[in-house]
Scaffold this active site. Structure first.
Site, mmCIF file in Angstrom:
data_model
loop_
_atom_site.group_PDB
_atom_site.id
_atom_site.type_symbol
_atom_site.label_atom_id
_atom_site.label_comp_id
_atom_site.label_asym_id
_atom_site.label_seq_id
_atom_site.Cartn_x
_atom_site.Cartn_y
_atom_site.Cartn_z
ATOM 1 N N LYS A 128 2.018 -3.993 6.727
ATOM 2 C CA LYS A 128 2.395 -3.953 5.300
ATOM 3 C C LYS A 128 3.915 -3.848 5.151
ATOM 4 O O LYS A 128 4.530 -4.550 4.362
ATOM 5 C CB LYS A 128 1.730 -2.776 4.586
ATOM 6 N N SER A 157 0.832 -1.194 0.000
ATOM 7 C CA SER A 157 0.000 0.000 0.000
ATOM 8 C C SER A 157 0.868 1.246 0.000
ATOM 9 O O SER A 157 1.991 1.242 0.529
ATOM 10 C CB SER A 157 -0.827 -0.023 1.285
ATOM 11 N N TYR A 160 -1.649 -1.047 11.076
ATOM 12 C CA TYR A 160 -1.950 -1.569 9.729
ATOM 13 C C TYR A 160 -0.742 -1.362 8.809
ATOM 14 O O TYR A 160 -0.271 -2.283 8.147
ATOM 15 C CB TYR A 160 -3.190 -0.871 9.152
HETATM 16 P P1 NAD Z 1 -11.291 -6.473 1.518
HETATM 17 O O1 NAD Z 1 -11.492 -6.459 2.990
HETATM 18 O O2 NAD Z 1 -12.451 -6.189 0.644
HETATM 19 O O3 NAD Z 1 -10.680 -7.884 1.078
HETATM 20 C C1 NAD Z 1 -9.814 -8.636 1.897
HETATM 21 C C2 NAD Z 1 -10.324 -10.060 1.915
HETATM 22 O O4 NAD Z 1 -9.474 -10.864 2.724
HETATM 23 C C3 NAD Z 1 -11.734 -10.169 2.509
HETATM 24 O O5 NAD Z 1 -12.555 -10.885 1.610
HETATM 25 C C4 NAD Z 1 -11.528 -10.908 3.818
HETATM 26 O O6 NAD Z 1 -12.646 -11.719 4.139
HETATM 27 C C5 NAD Z 1 -10.273 -11.724 3.519
HETATM 28 N N1 NAD Z 1 -9.479 -12.080 4.700
HETATM 29 C C6 NAD Z 1 -9.004 -11.262 5.676
HETATM 30 N N2 NAD Z 1 -8.284 -11.963 6.550
HETATM 31 C C7 NAD Z 1 -8.292 -13.263 6.130
HETATM 32 C C8 NAD Z 1 -7.720 -14.461 6.617
HETATM 33 N N3 NAD Z 1 -7.007 -14.495 7.743
HETATM 34 N N4 NAD Z 1 -7.928 -15.607 5.924
HETATM 35 C C9 NAD Z 1 -8.662 -15.606 4.780
HETATM 36 N N5 NAD Z 1 -9.233 -14.506 4.277
HETATM 37 C C10 NAD Z 1 -9.044 -13.340 4.946
HETATM 38 O O7 NAD Z 1 -10.077 -5.495 1.188
HETATM 39 P P2 NAD Z 1 -9.527 -4.981 -0.210
HETATM 40 O O8 NAD Z 1 -9.814 -3.540 -0.308
HETATM 41 O O9 NAD Z 1 -9.963 -5.878 -1.290
HETATM 42 O O10 NAD Z 1 -7.969 -5.134 0.050
HETATM 43 C C11 NAD Z 1 -7.226 -6.274 -0.354
HETATM 44 C C12 NAD Z 1 -5.777 -6.099 0.079
HETATM 45 O O11 NAD Z 1 -5.263 -4.896 -0.485
HETATM 46 C C13 NAD Z 1 -5.591 -5.978 1.575
HETATM 47 O O12 NAD Z 1 -4.408 -6.670 1.931
HETATM 48 C C14 NAD Z 1 -5.422 -4.497 1.801
HETATM 49 O O13 NAD Z 1 -4.660 -4.216 2.936
HETATM 50 C C15 NAD Z 1 -4.703 -4.094 0.536
HETATM 51 N N6 NAD Z 1 -4.893 -2.662 0.194
HETATM 52 C C16 NAD Z 1 -6.157 -2.162 0.059
HETATM 53 C C17 NAD Z 1 -6.341 -0.812 -0.234
HETATM 54 C C18 NAD Z 1 -7.712 -0.212 -0.388
HETATM 55 O O14 NAD Z 1 -7.819 1.004 -0.418
HETATM 56 N N7 NAD Z 1 -8.781 -0.998 -0.523
HETATM 57 C C19 NAD Z 1 -5.226 0.017 -0.390
HETATM 58 C C20 NAD Z 1 -3.953 -0.524 -0.252
HETATM 59 C C21 NAD Z 1 -3.806 -1.883 0.040
HETATM 60 N N1 UFG Z 2 -11.484 12.008 3.732
HETATM 61 C C1 UFG Z 2 -12.456 12.896 4.148
HETATM 62 N N2 UFG Z 2 -13.595 12.389 4.703
HETATM 63 C C2 UFG Z 2 -13.816 11.062 4.870
HETATM 64 C C3 UFG Z 2 -12.803 10.155 4.446
HETATM 65 C C4 UFG Z 2 -11.653 10.674 3.881
HETATM 66 O O1 UFG Z 2 -12.302 14.110 4.018
HETATM 67 O O2 UFG Z 2 -14.870 10.663 5.408
HETATM 68 C C5 UFG Z 2 -10.271 12.549 3.085
HETATM 69 C C6 UFG Z 2 -8.989 12.201 3.835
HETATM 70 O O3 UFG Z 2 -8.721 13.151 4.828
HETATM 71 C C7 UFG Z 2 -7.970 12.187 2.686
HETATM 72 C C8 UFG Z 2 -8.781 11.700 1.487
HETATM 73 O O4 UFG Z 2 -10.144 11.936 1.815
HETATM 74 O O5 UFG Z 2 -7.537 13.493 2.423
HETATM 75 C C9 UFG Z 2 -8.587 10.223 1.203
HETATM 76 O O6 UFG Z 2 -8.847 9.487 2.389
HETATM 77 P P1 UFG Z 2 -9.097 7.914 2.366
HETATM 78 O O7 UFG Z 2 -9.401 7.477 3.768
HETATM 79 O O8 UFG Z 2 -10.070 7.560 1.307
HETATM 80 O O9 UFG Z 2 -7.691 7.348 1.872
HETATM 81 P P2 UFG Z 2 -6.246 7.444 2.539
HETATM 82 O O10 UFG Z 2 -5.345 8.038 1.502
HETATM 83 O O11 UFG Z 2 -6.269 8.074 3.849
HETATM 84 O O12 UFG Z 2 -5.874 5.899 2.759
HETATM 85 C C10 UFG Z 2 -6.311 4.827 1.911
HETATM 86 C C11 UFG Z 2 -6.348 3.553 2.739
HETATM 87 C C12 UFG Z 2 -4.960 3.219 3.182
HETATM 88 C C13 UFG Z 2 -4.090 3.105 1.977
HETATM 89 C C14 UFG Z 2 -4.128 4.363 1.151
HETATM 90 C C15 UFG Z 2 -3.345 4.187 -0.114
HETATM 91 O O13 UFG Z 2 -7.186 3.712 3.866
HETATM 92 O O14 UFG Z 2 -4.964 1.978 3.868
HETATM 93 O O15 UFG Z 2 -5.462 4.686 0.820
HETATM 94 O O16 UFG Z 2 -3.733 3.060 -0.760
HETATM 95 F F1 UFG Z 2 -2.815 2.899 2.371
#
Ligand code: NAD
Ligand code: UFG
Length: 349
Positions: A156, A128, A152
Site C-alpha cells: 500500500k 489503508s 501487505y
Molecule cells: P476483496 O478481496 O473483497 O476485493 C478485492 C477484489 O480484487 C477481489 O474481488 C479479487 O478477486 C480482486 N483481485 C485481486 N487481485 C486481482 C488481480 N490481480 N486482478 C484482478 N482482480 C483481482 O477486498 P476488499 O475488502 O473489497 O478490498 C478492496 C481494496 O481495499 C483492496 O485493495 C484492499 O487492500 C483495500 N482495503 C481494504 C480494507 C478492508 O478492511 N476490507 C481496508 C483497507 C484497504
Molecule cells: N480482533 C480480535 N479478534 C479477532 C480479530 C480482531 O480481538 O478475531 C481485534 C484486533 O486485535 C483489533 C480489532 O479487533 O484490536 C480490529 O481488528 P481487525 O483485524 O478487524 O482490523 P485491523 O485494524 O487490525 O486491520 C484492518 C485490516 C487492515 C487495514 C485496517 C484499516 O485488516 O488491512 O483494518 O483499514 F489496514
C-alpha cells in the site's frame, strides 16, 4: 454519461461501490479475476441497481494480463479508474510476500501503464489506515508519519509513493488515495455483503460467523491495552458510507486544482472490541462467546481518523452509526449464513 473502470469490483468494497456508482448514474466496467469474490455479487448488484443495472459490464480478467487490459481500454474511453483489486490478508502477506508484491505491485504498475497509454489519467486508489502503522498520536491526520509493519502494508505504501512520483513527473495525472479505516456492514437490503474465504482475519466477519454458528467463539486479541476496557480501539465505518466516499472522490477528480491527494475515510470515532461485540449482540439478539487471548503481533492499540480534510474537500461525511453497521451486518449474515454460496439465501441469483 461518465464511464468508470473498477478493478476488483466484485469484491466486498468493490460491489458496494459499483452499486452506488450505478445509482449515481455512472456506467461501470468491472475487471476482476474473482480470486476472492463471486460472480453472484455482480448479478445481485445488477438487480439492486434496477433500471441502472444494464450500465454494468463485468470482465473476468487478471490485472496483470496486459493484453486483456489493453483490449478493454481500446474498446472504451474511460473517464476514470477506481482501483480496488489487490490481496489484503495481513497474515498471508507475511507468509507469502512474493505473492503480495507480485499481485499488488505488478497489477498496479500494469494498470497505470495501460491507463497512461490510453490517455486515462484519473485514478482513485484503495489505500489503508495500515500506512499509519502504530500511530504515536490519534486522530491520524493525512500528514501523520507513515510506516508499514508487514508486506501487505508495504504494498500500500509503495503504491502511494509510486502515485506521488508519477504525479511529480506528469502533472496531467489526477490521483486520489483513500485511506480506509475499518469497514463493517453490508447493503441494507442484506443482498450483498462481505464473504471472506477461509477463516476471517478481521473482527466483525469473525463475529458474524460465530453468530450464525460457523465458529464457536471470538478470540479477543489483548485485553491489557490502555483503552476504555483494555481491548483495541478502531474507527469502524459503514460500507455504504465508504462506497459513497468513492463517488465523492470521483467528483473531486473533476476539480482542475486536484493533483495527487490523500483522504482518510473514517468516522473520527474510536470503538473498542468489546463495545463492538456488545453492539452486535444487542441488534442480533445472539450471544457471542469470548475467549481472552494475548495481543496479536503487529496490532496497534488505538487507531482512529481525523475526517476534517475529507469533510472539507470531498464534501463527504460518514452518516451511519455502530448500531447501523451491526444491524446491516446481521441482516446480511442471517439471510446468507454461508455468504454467496448460502443454501438459505432469501433470493438466489
Ligand atoms: P476483496 O478481496 O473483497 O476485493 C478485492 C477484489 O480484487 C477481489 O474481488 C479479487 O478477486 C480482486 N483481485 C485481486 N487481485 C486481482 C488481480 N490481480 N486482478 C484482478 N482482480 C483481482 O477486498 P476488499 O475488502 O473489497 O478490498 C478492496 C481494496 O481495499 C483492496 O485493495 C484492499 O487492500 C483495500 N482495503 C481494504 C480494507 C478492508 O478492511 N476490507 C481496508 C483497507 C484497504
Ligand atoms: N480482533 C480480535 N479478534 C479477532 C480479530 C480482531 O480481538 O478475531 C481485534 C484486533 O486485535 C483489533 C480489532 O479487533 O484490536 C480490529 O481488528 P481487525 O483485524 O478487524 O482490523 P485491523 O485494524 O487490525 O486491520 C484492518 C485490516 C487492515 C487495514 C485496517 C484499516 O485488516 O488491512 O483494518 O483499514 F489496514
Amino acid at each position: 454519461m461518465k464511464v468508470v473502470l473498477v478493478t476488483g469490483g466484485a469484491g466486498y468494497i468493490g460491489s458496494h461501490t459499483v452499486l452506488q456508482l450505478l445509482l449515481a448514474g455512472f456506467k461501470v466496467v468491472v475487471v476482476d479475476n474473482l480470486n476472492n469474490s463471486s460472480e453472484v455479487a455482480m448479478h445481485r448488484v445488477r438487480e439492486l441497481a434496477g433500471e441502472f443495472g444494464s450500465n454494468l459490464s463485468v470482465n473476468m480478467v487478471d490485472l496483470r494480463d496486459r493484453a486483456a487490459l489493453e483490449e478493454i481500454f481500446a474498446s472504451t474511453q474511460f473517464d476514470a479508474v477506481i482501483h480496488f483489486a489487490g490481496l489484503k490478508a495481513v497474515g498471508e502477506s507475511v507468509q507469502k510476500p512474493l505473492l503480495y508484491y507480485n499481485n499488488n505491485l505488478i497489477g498496479t504498475i500494469t494498470l497505470l501503464e495501460v491507463m497512461a497509454a490510453h490517455g486515462c489519467k484519473k485514478l482513485v486508489f484503495s489505500s489503508s489506515a495500515t500506512v499509519y502503522g502504530w500511530p504515536k498520536q490519534v486522530p491520524c491526520t493525512e500528514e501523520s508519519p507513515l510506516s508499514a509493519l508487514n508486506p501487505y502494508g508495504r504494498t500500500k505504501l509503495s503504491i502511494e509513493e509510486m502515485c506521488r512520483d508519477i504525479y511529480q513527473a506528469d502533472s496531467e495525472w489526477k490521483m486520489i488515495l483513500l485511506r480506509y479505516f475499518n469497514l463493517v456492514g453490508a447493503h441494507p437490503s442484506g443482498y450483498i455483503g462481505e464473504d471472506p474465504h477461509g477463516i476471517p482475519n478481521n473482527l466483525m466477519p469473525y463475529v458474524q460467523q460465530v453468530a450464525v454458528g460457523r465458529r464457536a467463539a471470538l478470540t479477543v486479541f489483548g485485553n491489557d491495552y490502555n483503552t476504555v476496557d483494555g481491548t483495541g480501539v478502531r474507527d469502524y465505518i459503514h460500507i455504504i458510507d465508504l462506497a459513497d466516499g468513492h463517488v465523492a472522490a470521483l467528483r473531486k477528480l473533476d476539480d482542475p486544482n486536484i493533483g495527487c491527494e490523500v483522504y482518510n475515510l473514517g468516522t473520527g470515532k474510536g470503538t473498542s472490541v468489546l463495545e463492538m461485540v456488545k453492539a452486535f449482540e444487542k441488534v442480533s439478539g445472539k450471544k457471542i462467546p469470548l475467549v481472552m487471548a494475548g495481543r496479536r503481533p503487529g496490532d496497534a492499540e488505538i487507531v482512529y481518523a481525523s475526517t476534517e480534510k475529507a469533510e472539507r474537500e470531498l464534501n463527504w461525511k460518514a452518516k451511519y452509526s455502530i448500531e447501523d453497521m451491526c444491524r446491516d451486518l446481521w441482516n446480511w449474515a442471517s439471510k446468507n449464513p454461508y455468504g454467496y454460496q448460502s443454501q438459505d439465501s432469501t433470493k438466489q441469483s
